[in-house]
Design an enzyme around this catalytic site. Structure first.
Site, PDB file in Angstrom:
ATOM      1  N   ILE A  63      -5.699 -31.984   4.617  1.00  0.00           N
ATOM      2  CA  ILE A  63      -6.300 -33.279   4.354  1.00  0.00           C
ATOM      3  C   ILE A  63      -5.646 -34.398   4.876  1.00  0.00           C
ATOM      4  O   ILE A  63      -6.164 -35.532   4.848  1.00  0.00           O
ATOM      5  CB  ILE A  63      -6.382 -33.486   2.697  1.00  0.00           C
TER       6      ILE A  63
ATOM      7  N   ALA B 173      -2.658 -35.168   8.293  1.00  0.00           N
ATOM      8  CA  ALA B 173      -1.745 -34.582   9.324  1.00  0.00           C
ATOM      9  C   ALA B 173      -0.848 -35.906  10.057  1.00  0.00           C
ATOM     10  O   ALA B 173      -1.352 -36.649  10.486  1.00  0.00           O
ATOM     11  CB  ALA B 173      -2.391 -33.923  10.597  1.00  0.00           C
ATOM     12  N   ALA B 174       0.258 -35.682   9.778  1.00  0.00           N
ATOM     13  CA  ALA B 174       1.428 -36.739  10.376  1.00  0.00           C
ATOM     14  C   ALA B 174       2.036 -36.280  11.428  1.00  0.00           C
ATOM     15  O   ALA B 174       1.948 -35.091  12.035  1.00  0.00           O
ATOM     16  CB  ALA B 174       2.143 -37.293   9.235  1.00  0.00           C
ATOM     17  N   SER B 175       3.060 -36.968  11.895  1.00  0.00           N
ATOM     18  CA  SER B 175       3.987 -36.724  12.975  1.00  0.00           C
ATOM     19  C   SER B 175       4.541 -35.409  12.875  1.00  0.00           C
ATOM     20  O   SER B 175       4.880 -34.616  13.897  1.00  0.00           O
ATOM     21  CB  SER B 175       4.821 -37.848  13.327  1.00  0.00           C
ATOM     22  N   LEU B 176       5.201 -35.177  11.856  1.00  0.00           N
ATOM     23  CA  LEU B 176       6.081 -33.825  11.717  1.00  0.00           C
ATOM     24  C   LEU B 176       5.357 -32.716  10.776  1.00  0.00           C
ATOM     25  O   LEU B 176       6.004 -31.626  10.949  1.00  0.00           O
ATOM     26  CB  LEU B 176       7.599 -34.244  10.948  1.00  0.00           C
TER      27      LEU B 176
ATOM     28  N   GLN C  46       1.539 -31.259   8.478  1.00  0.00           N
ATOM     29  CA  GLN C  46       0.410 -31.378   7.933  1.00  0.00           C
ATOM     30  C   GLN C  46       0.203 -31.091   6.363  1.00  0.00           C
ATOM     31  O   GLN C  46       0.993 -30.215   5.927  1.00  0.00           O
ATOM     32  CB  GLN C  46      -0.715 -30.905   8.709  1.00  0.00           C
ATOM     33  N   VAL C  47      -0.699 -31.634   5.728  1.00  0.00           N
ATOM     34  CA  VAL C  47      -0.695 -31.467   4.504  1.00  0.00           C
ATOM     35  C   VAL C  47      -2.105 -30.749   3.861  1.00  0.00           C
ATOM     36  O   VAL C  47      -3.142 -31.203   4.312  1.00  0.00           O
ATOM     37  CB  VAL C  47      -0.349 -32.745   3.580  1.00  0.00           C
TER      38      VAL C  47
ATOM     39  N   LYS D 156       2.884 -29.229   2.235  1.00  0.00           N
ATOM     40  CA  LYS D 156       3.307 -29.866   3.372  1.00  0.00           C
ATOM     41  C   LYS D 156       3.762 -28.648   4.259  1.00  0.00           C
ATOM     42  O   LYS D 156       4.747 -28.207   3.848  1.00  0.00           O
ATOM     43  CB  LYS D 156       3.986 -30.959   3.473  1.00  0.00           C
TER      44      LYS D 156
ATOM     45  N   ASP E 130      11.050 -45.368   5.732  1.00  0.00           N
ATOM     46  CA  ASP E 130       9.856 -45.174   6.383  1.00  0.00           C
ATOM     47  C   ASP E 130       8.717 -45.581   5.548  1.00  0.00           C
ATOM     48  O   ASP E 130       7.986 -44.691   5.031  1.00  0.00           O
ATOM     49  CB  ASP E 130       9.698 -43.704   6.970  1.00  0.00           C
TER      50      ASP E 130
END
Length: 671
Positions: free
Chosen positions: A180, A182-185, A187-188, A202, A336
């Site tokens: 649902i 997806a980030a830099s490090l 995905q969730v 995650k 962040d």
């Protein structure tokens, strides 16, 4: 927790041990396969968990022997960057308005995405600055927060099984078929446990360390070269990158992130309208994190938030107050806070997510920042220059003589206006120019603080262009100055209230007015701590001068009373033999007005209740220190009254002598 297996691209695990707390820990051996050699320089075991640690020396040793691999990466980065820059240049030559060109905005987002996590984080930072990035580009860069390309489910499921010791379907009764977010490090996925709780799962991206370490190595080499070649660069660029490297490596360890989340909850979870999700430790390991699912909306999605009846601006105020406590009270802060990590919940709370990139600021720096704020408000630029020495921006042997007027020029715009009306970005820009001109050096800890504050301010400006973070911050600083017993802050309070040994009532009035706007301001606490401090040895400086001011005020008040009484006798009653007593001076009258306003502020402050204050006043009255203080005030008042009486008697005798001489002297007749 279980960590029996790892992927071929990860570490080899010899065996497991179980510490006293019952949590399994993996003992790691160095891999021997060529494809996994990078792991040699990346991992050091820590107690209680298998953890990643950033080691720049070992990374340098590894990549120093692989120049072709480094060169390929440099070419990979430079080729699209130069192509993009040339495209922008050609567009401007053709008269294209680049800032409104969605095609270029998409190209920039896609380029940063392909370059990998390090460059995605740069894009994430830019996505929070509407004052720097055009709206079209801002809209595209915002997608870097949680809408990056996902990696295959098969890899994610493999990591879940390797990290948690069982297939996903045995751990979660439900798991979304696709990520649902997806980030830099990582995905969730949205999932549900056997116990019925909804959770966010995650999973870390594959080959993450390898991609990040080579970029950090190249940037670190570039920073070291720049520091040697350009003498004007005095900041520790290498140290700043190492600080960033430490934080990124901590972010790649989800066990560490879970510990951060729990610490964050302990320190700030009690704050009003702040929500921190729960960590499910039995389903968490180094590459998989299971935490409470938060149903919420990004803070920057103001239309959806407002449609739900939630005040987005209020949540930003909550975020500012929470950040102040992070930076200035406990020192453990979220480094962040981009919009993807801050959600408005259904019940109107501010939920914090993603605790991978956290940092810490030590007590000397925390107090130093508050002292610097006080000196800016006070226009004490000499004190501000000394603060920068204490904060390690300037070496102790630096000549501050030319720097003091330079500070005055930086804050010239604030002259005659409240410093709170400035924004952090404008101040940091001005200070950056100043730091380039004079021998400043930027300590590594400062970079993440500014990143955190500027990111938060960027979100605030997006929601409300007129939002002033410093204006929201000063009530908290005022509250800390009035209630914190730390010697450093008591010294700052003294510096704020006194100038050339003269008490400045207007400063106290402004301090009390601002402090009462802070949610945690406790008037009873201020009274108790104020009395304890004033009656102690540490408070002798303020006490002695405050007593002088109170005596002067009592003297001015008595003058006014006597003046009004003699005026009444002369003008209303007609007793002309009474001389009209002079009233208080303009300066004394101004002090009385300040005191009157201070009393009104106290009466209007939350928590002021005469019925509740009465017992406290009685208790304070029996305090030995207060009794000594009262005796000292009474003695000085008596001394003042006696001196005035003697002066009046002497003046009266002089008048009688003059009148007697006038009567005895024969009148002369002028011819």
């Amino acid at each position: 927790m279980n960590a029996k297996n790892v992927s071929p691209t990860s570490l080899q695990i010899d065996h497991e041990v179980v510490p006293d707390n019952g949590t399994k820990m993996s003992i790691v051996s160095l891999p021997v396969s060529e494809e996994d050699q990078t792991s040699k320089v990346l991992v050091i075991s820590k107690s209680e968990s298998e953890a990643l640690q950033y080691n720049p020396q070992r990374i340098a040793t590894y990549y120093g022997s692989r120049p072709l691999q480094v060169l390929r990466r440099i070419i990979t980065v430079l080729t699209p960057t130069i192509r993009f820059a040339l495209g922008i240049w050609w567009d401007t030559k053709r008269g294209v308005v680049v800032k409104n060109d969605r095609r270029r905005a998409i190209q920039l987002r896609e380029m940063l995405t392909k370059l990998g996590p390090a460059y995605i984080k740069i894009g994430q930072a830019l996505s929070t600055r509407p004052d720097l990035v055009p709206p079209m580009f801002l809209e595209e860069l915002t997608q870097l927060q949680d809408k990056l390309p996902a990696f295959a489910n098969e890899i994610a499921y493999q990591f879940i099984q390797e990290e948690l010791g069982a297939p996903p379907q045995e751990i979660y009764t439900e798991l979304s078929p696709e990520p649902i977010a997806a980030a830099s490090l990582g995905q969730v996925y949205k999932g549900k446990l056997n116990t019925g709780e909804e959770v966010a799962v995650k999973v870390q991206r594959p080959d993450l360390r390898e991609r990040i370490t080579i970029d950090l190595y190249i940037l670190r080499r570039l920073a070291g070269w720049a520091q040697k070649q350009f003498k004007r660069i005095r900041s520790d660029l290498v140290g700043i990158l190492d600080e960033l490297g430490d934080r990124i490596f901590e972010e790649m360890d989800y066990i560490h992130e879970g510990e951060n989340a729990e610490r964050f909850y302990q320190l700030y979870g009690h704050l009003k309208d702040v929500y921190v999700p729960k960590i499910y430790w039995e389903y968490t390991n180094r590459r998989v994190l299971t935490m409470e699912w938060i149903e919420g909306t990004k803070l920057t999605n103001t239309q959806e938030i407002n449609a739900k009846g939630i005040d987005a601006r209020y949540l930003i105020e909550v975020g500012v107050q929470c950040s102040l406590r992070q930076l200035l009270e406990h020192g453990f802060f979220h480094a962040d806070p981009h919009p993807g990590n801050l959600l408005a919940t259904r019940d109107g709370k501010l939920a914090y997510l993603d605790f991978g990139m956290m940092s810490e600021i030590q007590p000397p720096q925390r107090y130093g920042l508050i002292e610097a704020i006080v000196h800016v408000v006070n226009r004490d630029f000499e004190g501000l220059a000394n603060d920068y020495v204490k904060l390690d921006f300037l070496s102790p042997e630096t000549d501050l003589t030319p720097i003091i007027p330079a500070f005055a020029r930086v804050f010239a715009d604030a002259q005659g206006a409240s410093v709170a009306e400035l924004n952090i970005k404008s101040i940091t820009d001005e200070l950056s120019a100043l730091m380039y001109e004079y021998p400043f050096r930027v300590p590594p800890y400062y970079a993440l603080i500014i990143r955190s504050l500027v990111t938060l301010e960027g979100i605030a400006i997006y929601i409300d262009p007129n939002f002033k973070v410093l204006s929201e911050a000063y009530p908290y600083v005022a509250k800390r100055l009035l209630t914190d017993p730390a010697p450093e802050l008591r010294a700052s309070l003294r510096d704020l209230l006194f100038k050339e040994n003269r008490f400045r009532w207007n400063r106290l009035e402004n301090l009390l007015r601002n402090a009462r706007n802070n949610q945690d301001y406790d008037l009873n606490l201020v009274l108790n701590q104020g009395v304890d401090f004033l009656s102690s040895e540490r408070g002798s400086f303020i006490r002695d001068r405050l007593i002088d001011e109170l005596i002067k005020s009592a003297d001015a008040l008595s003058k006014n009373i006597l003046h009004n009484f003699t005026y009444l006798l002369r003008e209303r009653v007609g007793v002309t033999t009474i001389n009209e007593t002079p009233a208080a001076t303009d300066e004394q009258q101004q002090t009385l007005e300040h005191m009157k306003r201070i009393l009104n502020i106290l009466r209007e402050t939350r928590g002021f209740d005469p019925t509740q204050l009465a017992p406290q006043v009685v208790q304070i009255a029996f305090n030995p220190g207060v009794q000594r203080l009262g005796q000292q005030i009474a003695a000085q008042l008596l001394q003042k009254a006696a001196a005035r009486l003697i002066r009046e008697l002497l003046t009266f005798e002089e008048i009688e002598d003059v009148q007697k001489v006038d009567l005895e002297t024969p009148a002369r007749v002028s011819l």
